[in-house]
Design a protein around this motif. Structure first.
Motif, mmCIF file in Angstrom:
data_model
loop_
_atom_site.group_PDB
_atom_site.id
_atom_site.type_symbol
_atom_site.label_atom_id
_atom_site.label_comp_id
_atom_site.label_asym_id
_atom_site.label_seq_id
_atom_site.Cartn_x
_atom_site.Cartn_y
_atom_site.Cartn_z
ATOM 1 N N VAL A 1 0.851 -1.195 0.000
ATOM 2 C CA VAL A 1 0.000 0.000 0.000
ATOM 3 C C VAL A 1 0.881 1.237 0.000
ATOM 4 C CG1 VAL A 1 -1.801 1.242 1.253
ATOM 5 C CG2 VAL A 1 -1.728 -1.258 1.351
ATOM 6 N N THR B 1 -5.807 4.519 4.940
ATOM 7 C CA THR B 1 -6.323 4.499 3.570
ATOM 8 C C THR B 1 -7.210 5.706 3.357
ATOM 9 O OG1 THR B 1 -6.262 2.084 3.489
ATOM 10 C CG2 THR B 1 -7.716 3.181 1.926
ATOM 11 N N VAL C 1 -3.214 0.470 -3.879
ATOM 12 C CA VAL C 1 -3.094 -0.884 -3.338
ATOM 13 C C VAL C 1 -2.599 -1.758 -4.482
ATOM 14 C CG1 VAL C 1 -4.338 -2.818 -2.295
ATOM 15 C CG2 VAL C 1 -5.015 -0.461 -1.755
#
Length: 146
Positions: free
Chosen positions: A38, A44, A50
């Motif tokens: 990532v 995130t 990703v």
């Protein structure tokens, strides 16, 4: 191009279900011969990249996916994540949705549209069946393990 949908109802709280499904490196533990990275690192957000690298040695390929929608569940509301596949081999998108289910459970809906470059449409049936099996097993493993 194939599309498929997976649905699960799990005895987990909404936020724990979300965490298990969106902790990206864990996907590598659930999908054979795959490692997930990532960038940038957590947390995130929209724009996070990703990358799932699957295969062995020279037979491996990268499946980069950009998070284009990131709406974690909050105060009992639904959560939605959309990943756009940006690779040279695998194209399409995936969506992970979590929402309140019956009896305090959580409902998971995983939708995916998948295209493998250079794979003729005659193989769509096989690609759909294989994808459903691989992703279905991965979702089950992710949801079972904390």
């Amino acid at each position: 191009m194939v599309d498929f949908r997976l649905e699960r109802t799990v005895p987990l709280p909404l936020d724990e279900t979300w965490r298990r499904l969106t902790e990206w490196p864990r996907h590598g533990d659930a999908v054979p011969l795959t490692r997930v990275t990532v960038a940038p690192g957590p947390p995130t957000r929209e724009g996070t990249l990703v990358v799932a690298r699957s295969g062995i040695g020279p037979f491996a390929f990268a499946d980069p996916m950009e998070v284009t929608v990131w709406r974690p569940p909050a105060d009992g509301t639904d959560g939605l994540c959309r990943l756009e596949k940006r690779g040279r081999v695998v194209l399409g998108w995936a969506e992970i949705e979590v929402r309140p289910g019956p009896g305090g459970r959580t409902r998971v809906v995983w939708r995916e549209e998948l295209r493998v470059r250079f794979l003729p449409s005659a193989f769509d049936g096989l690609l759909r069946a294989t994808s459903r099996a691989v992703f279905g097993r991965a979702v089950n493993r992710l949801l079972r393990r904390p």
